[in-house]
Design an enzyme around this catalytic site. Structure first.
Site, mmCIF file in Angstrom:
data_model
loop_
_atom_site.group_PDB
_atom_site.id
_atom_site.type_symbol
_atom_site.label_atom_id
_atom_site.label_comp_id
_atom_site.label_asym_id
_atom_site.label_seq_id
_atom_site.Cartn_x
_atom_site.Cartn_y
_atom_site.Cartn_z
ATOM 1 N NE ARG A 244 17.743 3.422 -46.043
ATOM 2 C CZ ARG A 244 18.438 4.130 -46.988
ATOM 3 N NH1 ARG A 244 18.059 4.260 -48.231
ATOM 4 N NH2 ARG A 244 19.456 4.777 -46.499
ATOM 5 C CD GLU A 273 18.502 -2.460 -50.950
ATOM 6 O OE1 GLU A 273 19.346 -1.823 -50.795
ATOM 7 O OE2 GLU A 273 17.541 -1.777 -51.148
ATOM 8 C CG HIS A 292 19.927 1.411 -52.623
ATOM 9 N ND1 HIS A 292 19.754 0.975 -51.593
ATOM 10 C CD2 HIS A 292 19.850 2.769 -52.439
ATOM 11 C CE1 HIS A 292 19.261 1.849 -50.326
ATOM 12 N NE2 HIS A 292 19.643 2.974 -51.109
HETATM 13 P P1 NAD Z 1 13.431 13.579 -44.859
HETATM 14 O O1 NAD Z 1 13.590 13.484 -43.038
HETATM 15 O O2 NAD Z 1 13.721 15.068 -45.343
HETATM 16 O O3 NAD Z 1 12.023 13.410 -45.153
HETATM 17 C C1 NAD Z 1 11.145 12.154 -44.612
HETATM 18 C C2 NAD Z 1 9.721 12.828 -44.561
HETATM 19 O O4 NAD Z 1 8.671 11.456 -44.394
HETATM 20 C C3 NAD Z 1 9.647 13.811 -43.482
HETATM 21 O O5 NAD Z 1 8.780 14.863 -43.956
HETATM 22 C C4 NAD Z 1 8.742 12.975 -42.547
HETATM 23 O O6 NAD Z 1 7.837 13.897 -41.826
HETATM 24 C C5 NAD Z 1 8.015 11.916 -43.296
HETATM 25 N N1 NAD Z 1 7.487 10.928 -42.893
HETATM 26 C C6 NAD Z 1 7.907 10.241 -41.678
HETATM 27 N N2 NAD Z 1 7.273 8.988 -41.314
HETATM 28 C C7 NAD Z 1 6.270 9.146 -42.096
HETATM 29 C C8 NAD Z 1 5.233 8.298 -42.300
HETATM 30 N N3 NAD Z 1 4.935 7.244 -41.451
HETATM 31 N N4 NAD Z 1 4.304 8.551 -43.302
HETATM 32 C C9 NAD Z 1 4.476 9.571 -44.016
HETATM 33 N N5 NAD Z 1 5.493 10.435 -44.129
HETATM 34 C C10 NAD Z 1 6.404 10.152 -43.127
HETATM 35 O O7 NAD Z 1 14.320 12.689 -45.314
HETATM 36 P P2 NAD Z 1 14.808 12.730 -46.795
HETATM 37 O O8 NAD Z 1 16.116 13.456 -47.048
HETATM 38 O O9 NAD Z 1 13.808 13.351 -47.690
HETATM 39 O O10 NAD Z 1 15.194 11.214 -47.076
HETATM 40 C C11 NAD Z 1 14.006 10.302 -47.105
HETATM 41 C C12 NAD Z 1 14.574 8.915 -47.224
HETATM 42 O O11 NAD Z 1 14.856 8.488 -48.300
HETATM 43 C C13 NAD Z 1 15.832 8.566 -46.277
HETATM 44 O O12 NAD Z 1 15.388 8.438 -45.051
HETATM 45 C C14 NAD Z 1 16.390 7.397 -47.080
HETATM 46 O O13 NAD Z 1 15.838 6.168 -46.451
HETATM 47 C C15 NAD Z 1 15.843 7.454 -48.450
HETATM 48 N N6 NAD Z 1 16.883 7.809 -49.396
HETATM 49 C C16 NAD Z 1 16.955 6.767 -50.356
HETATM 50 C C17 NAD Z 1 18.001 7.114 -51.578
HETATM 51 C C18 NAD Z 1 18.205 6.000 -52.591
HETATM 52 O O14 NAD Z 1 19.466 5.946 -52.798
HETATM 53 N N7 NAD Z 1 17.203 5.332 -53.044
HETATM 54 C C19 NAD Z 1 18.750 8.250 -51.459
HETATM 55 C C20 NAD Z 1 18.530 8.967 -50.287
HETATM 56 C C21 NAD Z 1 17.254 8.927 -49.531
#
Ligand code: NAD
Length: 332
Positions: A244, A273, A292
């Site tokens: 994000r 955005e 995005h």
């Molecule tokens: P997920 O919950 O499986 O993984 C997130 C990981 O980050 C977890 O392992 C969590 O423990 C870790 N985490 C939380 N806080 C943290 C911190 N302070 N420091 C380091 N690690 C930390 O989620 P996911 O399915 O892998 O998705 C991750 C993020 O990607 C989503 O929340 C979303 O915002 C973003 N995303 C963006 C797009 C895009 O279009 N660009 C698409 C999908 C997801």
């Protein structure tokens, strides 16, 4: 259309596969077939709805929910749910759901597309060629950074972060990761399979040749990549953010990229955005940008739409939705 069916407010037009799930099961209204509805439009339109199916472009907060006391579920069509005030929903007994898993591989692919584009200057090379600046093969023209054998640092080793790590094996990379809580489920297995090593945040910033960010946006992760973190990186490092926008401080990134503190970066997401064309970041040749697009494949967007629709329908039918984010509200 029957009036006894539950009413769903779909804030914007979603792929037809998702709408097809709702056909005959809900009375749905698409608020906008083009563009993004304003906050006030959503607030007015939500009155009388039993469910909201928003996208990450819509902020759903306590005021909106207060305007719609009949709403039982907010079925977000995204895995990230920072656009929804989950605490406000929970306080009002409203379920919040997301679309995890179905976009993992597609987003991981895109993180690699950006990583490679930034490392090997694909976008600069494209512009250079189209502008007629390609006069000869240059022994030192548009030189990039090698991926193979390099160290990949992954911040947030969850679904997407671990899927990015799996792809690093083909490039013979060393993988390190920073994830403050113990790894969950499949991610733990992936870490073992690829020989990924846990590192603290500073260590990861210092040691990585490539840094890919995959954390959710929370109070802890806002500006996680700021001036302090960017002061630690190798001057040859490449940063990729597909998580994000607000996770990276844009002013600190501009400073690092323009001063040679960071070699290149690639962003799919921005603090605000859409990013405007005269944003200072967009003047930098060593920054690759995308609007995005992380989950933007035909198959994945269909799956996300279906998943959001199924979550909404399950909640409306009195079942626990498969992807409930705020389990506290579930009374069974
Ligand atoms: P997920 O919950 O499986 O993984 C997130 C990981 O980050 C977890 O392992 C969590 O423990 C870790 N985490 C939380 N806080 C943290 C911190 N302070 N420091 C380091 N690690 C930390 O989620 P996911 O399915 O892998 O998705 C991750 C993020 O990607 C989503 O929340 C979303 O915002 C973003 N995303 C963006 C797009 C895009 O279009 N660009 C698409 C999908 C997801």
């Amino acid at each position: 259309m029957s009036t006894t069916l539950p009413k769903i407010l779909v804030t914007r037009k979603i792929p037809a596969a998702g709408l097809a799930c709702l056909d005959g099961k809900a009375n749905y209204r698409i608020l906008r077939t083009q563009g993004v509805p304003s906050y006030d439009e959503v607030k007015a339109a939500v009155r009388g709805a039993d469910a909201i199916l928003p996208l990450l472009t819509e902020r759903i907060d306590g005021d909106i929910l207060d305007n719609a006391p009949t709403v039982k579920v907010v079925a977000n069509m995204a895995v990230g749910f920072d656009n929804v005030d989950v605490a406000a929903a929970t306080a009002r007994g409203v379920m919040v759901t997301n679309t995890p898993g179905v976009l993992t591989e597609t987003t991981a692919d895109f993180a690699w597309a950006l990583l490679m584009a930034a490392a090997r200057r694909v976008v600069e090379g494209d512009r250079f060629t189209r502008d007629g600046r390609w006069k000869t093969w240059e022994p030192e023209g548009l030189l990039g950074q090698d991926l193979y054998g390099a160290t990949l640092g992954i911040i947030g080793f969850g679904r997407i972060g671990s899927a990015v790590a799996r792809r690093a094996v083909g490039f013979d990379m060393d993988v390190i990761y920073y994830n403050p809580s113990p790894l969950k489920g499949e991610a733990r297995q992936v870490a073992e399979d690829v020989g990924a090593r846990s590192a603290d945040f500073e260590e990861l910033m210092r040691e990585s040749d490539f840094i890919s960010v995959h954390v959710p946006l929370t109070a802890d992760t806002r500006h996680l990549i700021g001036e302090g973190a960017l002061a630690l990186v190798k001057p040859t490092a490449v940063l990729v953010n597909t998580s994000r926008g607000p996770v990276v401080d844009p002013a600190a990134l501009y400073q690092a990229l323009s001063s040679g503190g960071l070699w290149a970066a690639a962003l799919d997401v921005f603090e605000k955005e859409p990013v405007v064309p005269d944003d200072p970041l967009l003047s930098l040749p060593n920054l690759v940008v995308a609007p995005h697009l992380g989950s933007a494949s035909v198959t994945t967007r269909n799956r996300m739409a279906v998943m959001a629709a199924e979550n909404a329908l399950a909640a409306l039918a009195g079942h626990r939705p498969p992807n409930l984010v705020n389990g506290d509200v579930w009374k069974g």
